[in-house]
Design an enzyme around this catalytic site. Sequence first.
Site, PDB file in Angstrom:
ATOM      1  N   GLY A  77      13.397   6.052  -3.390  1.00 25.02           N
ATOM      2  CA  GLY A  77      14.057   7.276  -2.938  1.00 25.02           C
ATOM      3  C   GLY A  77      13.381   7.906  -1.754  1.00 25.02           C
ATOM      4  O   GLY A  77      13.630   7.549  -0.596  1.00 25.02           O
ATOM      5  N   ILE A 110      18.578  20.405  -2.345  1.00 22.75           N
ATOM      6  CA  ILE A 110      19.767  20.199  -1.510  1.00 22.75           C
ATOM      7  C   ILE A 110      20.980  20.826  -2.209  1.00 22.75           C
ATOM      8  O   ILE A 110      21.758  21.545  -1.592  1.00 22.75           O
ATOM      9  CB  ILE A 110      20.027  18.697  -1.259  1.00 22.75           C
ATOM     10  CG1 ILE A 110      18.769  17.996  -0.717  1.00 22.75           C
ATOM     11  CG2 ILE A 110      21.224  18.500  -0.316  1.00 22.75           C
ATOM     12  CD1 ILE A 110      18.248  18.482   0.590  1.00 22.75           C
ATOM     13  N   LEU A 153      23.327  18.945  -4.099  1.00 21.90           N
ATOM     14  CA  LEU A 153      24.458  18.004  -4.174  1.00 21.90           C
ATOM     15  C   LEU A 153      25.475  18.181  -3.051  1.00 21.90           C
ATOM     16  O   LEU A 153      26.685  18.090  -3.270  1.00 21.90           O
ATOM     17  CB  LEU A 153      25.172  18.094  -5.530  1.00 21.90           C
ATOM     18  CG  LEU A 153      24.327  17.797  -6.775  1.00 21.90           C
ATOM     19  CD1 LEU A 153      25.186  17.931  -8.028  1.00 21.90           C
ATOM     20  CD2 LEU A 153      23.710  16.404  -6.713  1.00 21.90           C
ATOM     21  N   ASN A 167      14.937  11.235 -12.581  1.00 24.32           N
ATOM     22  CA  ASN A 167      15.297  12.181 -11.531  1.00 24.32           C
ATOM     23  C   ASN A 167      14.042  13.002 -11.198  1.00 24.32           C
ATOM     24  O   ASN A 167      12.958  12.707 -11.697  1.00 24.32           O
ATOM     25  CB  ASN A 167      16.459  13.072 -12.023  1.00 24.32           C
ATOM     26  CG  ASN A 167      17.311  13.580 -10.854  1.00 24.32           C
ATOM     27  OD1 ASN A 167      16.779  13.967  -9.821  1.00 24.32           O
ATOM     28  ND2 ASN A 167      18.619  13.569 -11.024  1.00 24.32           N
ATOM     29  N   SER A 220      19.764   7.452  -5.088  1.00 28.36           N
ATOM     30  CA  SER A 220      20.791   8.406  -4.674  1.00 28.36           C
ATOM     31  C   SER A 220      20.200   9.621  -3.980  1.00 28.36           C
ATOM     32  O   SER A 220      19.177  10.160  -4.397  1.00 28.36           O
ATOM     33  CB  SER A 220      21.570   8.850  -5.909  1.00 28.36           C
ATOM     34  OG  SER A 220      22.574   9.767  -5.531  1.00 28.36           O
ATOM     35  N   LYS A 229      21.728   8.675 -15.616  1.00 23.94           N
ATOM     36  CA  LYS A 229      20.454   9.046 -14.982  1.00 23.94           C
ATOM     37  C   LYS A 229      19.819  10.226 -15.707  1.00 23.94           C
ATOM     38  O   LYS A 229      20.397  11.301 -15.798  1.00 23.94           O
ATOM     39  CB  LYS A 229      20.678   9.419 -13.516  1.00 23.94           C
ATOM     40  CG  LYS A 229      19.380   9.659 -12.745  1.00 23.94           C
ATOM     41  CD  LYS A 229      19.623   9.746 -11.251  1.00 23.94           C
ATOM     42  CE  LYS A 229      18.322   9.755 -10.472  1.00 23.94           C
ATOM     43  NZ  LYS A 229      18.560   9.726  -9.009  1.00 23.94           N
ATOM     44  N   CYS A 288      20.570  16.527 -12.218  1.00 24.46           N
ATOM     45  CA  CYS A 288      20.222  17.208 -10.968  1.00 24.46           C
ATOM     46  C   CYS A 288      19.660  18.582 -11.314  1.00 24.46           C
ATOM     47  O   CYS A 288      20.324  19.386 -11.958  1.00 24.46           O
ATOM     48  CB  CYS A 288      21.414  17.377 -10.046  1.00 24.46           C
ATOM     49  SG  CYS A 288      20.942  18.293  -8.550  1.00 24.46           S
ATOM     50  N   ASN A 340      12.765  19.149  -3.022  1.00 25.98           N
ATOM     51  CA  ASN A 340      14.056  19.366  -2.370  1.00 25.98           C
ATOM     52  C   ASN A 340      14.938  20.194  -3.278  1.00 25.98           C
ATOM     53  O   ASN A 340      14.837  20.138  -4.500  1.00 25.98           O
ATOM     54  CB  ASN A 340      14.738  18.035  -2.025  1.00 25.98           C
ATOM     55  CG  ASN A 340      15.581  17.508  -3.163  1.00 25.98           C
ATOM     56  OD1 ASN A 340      16.714  17.951  -3.365  1.00 25.98           O
ATOM     57  ND2 ASN A 340      15.030  16.588  -3.936  1.00 25.98           N
ATOM     58  N   GLY A 394      10.895   6.608  -9.010  1.00 26.31           N
ATOM     59  CA  GLY A 394       9.997   7.755  -9.028  1.00 26.31           C
ATOM     60  C   GLY A 394       8.748   7.425  -8.224  1.00 26.31           C
ATOM     61  O   GLY A 394       7.802   6.840  -8.739  1.00 26.31           O
TER      62      GLY A 394
END
Lengths: 240, 304
Positions: free
Chosen positions: B266, B71, B73, B193, B21, B166, B131, B69, B244
């Site tokens: 990813g 970002i 979401l 994650n 994702s 996750k 996240c 990162n 990962g």
Amino acid sequence: MIKRLSVKNHETIAKDTFALVLKGAPPHKPGQFINITVPGEHFLRRPFSIADQEDDEILVIYKVFGSGTQALSEVKIGETLDCLTCLGNGFGMTKHKHVYLIGGGVGIPPLYYLAKALKKHAIDVTMVLGFNTEADCFLIEAFETLGTVIVATLDGSRGIQGTVLEGLKDHTVNYYYAVGPNPMLKALTSIYKDGEVSLEERMGCGFGACMGCSIKTKHEPKRVCKEGPVFKVEELVWKT
Amino acid sequence: MENLKVTLPGMVLQNPIMPASGTFGFGFDFVDYYDINILGSIMTKAITQHPRYGNAVPRIAEVTSGMLNAIGLQNLGVEEAVNAIFPRLPSIYRHKVIANVSGSTVEEYVAVIKALNKVDQIGAYEINISCPNIKEGGMAFSVDETMASYVTKACKAVSEKPIYVKLSPNVTDIVKIAKAVEAAGADAITLINTLLGMRIDVKTRKPVLNNIYGGLSGPAIKPVALKMVYQVYRNVSIPIIGMGGIMTKEDVVEFMMAGASAVAIGTGNLVDPMICHTIVHELESYISSLGFEKIEALVGVAHG
């Protein structure tokens, strides 16, 4: 597209500034860019604008800023580089008969390819190019074959002393294309409302997947790498 | 390709390879590079209840063997996903996808799942409780057993599809969290994650990321991820999707030997858009060279 492009020429053209000619490229529009895997232990690719293209040869002009561009500057003629090609939207064509191309520092290169394309469409161009000092200047003679060139340097060592804004004094700018550092673009777009600017942003992928370079625009967020890097002036909202 | 088939709760995958994702959108940016129908599944970009712009740029920083990162979401919200994105998805991808569900409150996860339940192409949900890049919550759910259990139960109660939770690696004991979500009814676990990290620009003397902290991903985190998959496999009985820093077919096999039933790639997609395609094509002959006919036989073999 992923392409392995071979280095046909690679030379210094100004202070810390290099011209790299790569062979084997598909056709690019002015304003599009490529994303190069640089040698050594650099995980992400590095995005570079296209300064010119003739047949399958593209010209990339870049300045050494960090370890990635330093590694790129050491690449020899005959070596190959892994590149994502034809990225981004590119500049639009215009109905105006005369336009200004305004560039600051290493933002200038894509304006050369654009100037050539505009001339082919019988559009006259005036270039306003800003550099720090004379030692940083490049491409000026090449631009002079395409139209009037106004040079501005911050220290006044070549041309007008000041920024591109000083270079534009007494000019009526109907339509323009601009590339350069954000403060320059912000100042320009606050004065001149009709034109297109190409933005730079830190990118993860360069082709739209990671959303790393998304900026807010008037209507919706846009990815500099995919919906950009060229944006209409009226779309832009600058952070305060 | 029959030998690469793997089974996850609610889904049969033609191979164990899927994009993770947030590194693949919904696939539309990759169709210029290859026919994405060869993927086992797709873990979609995060979907939240309302549109989110995310964090201000810079959101990306390079590090040794990886990247950070922040970002935050960014996505168009569940309504747009249901009305505009999922209807277009079958034109580029015909298999079931795993929808990544994100939120800042338990109510938000529930609302997103309720809205997505009617989308046939979703085979399962990946509940993103990990996240690290949103201030209002997110990771808070995956660092506490009680919270992780609570959000899992709430999602499970409204979901018409299997729930994969996750997990975050930013915890003292991942096994405790894994056991908590298993007990709460999770059908599978996906991990890991990103790990929290940061960089400083020595010229400006400031953090590189506008968000200051970001999630570390890429080959730099592979040993950590592999260890957590191995650890969790020993302690739970639901399937694990491992991720990962996977960059090669060898990495895929390591994760499966550690206990992953399938894997996600990813950050690799960002530097090599063809990476999933390349690995899918290499995988069968590679496992054959290791003495395995069916890839499912790899799962957990490192545990003896």
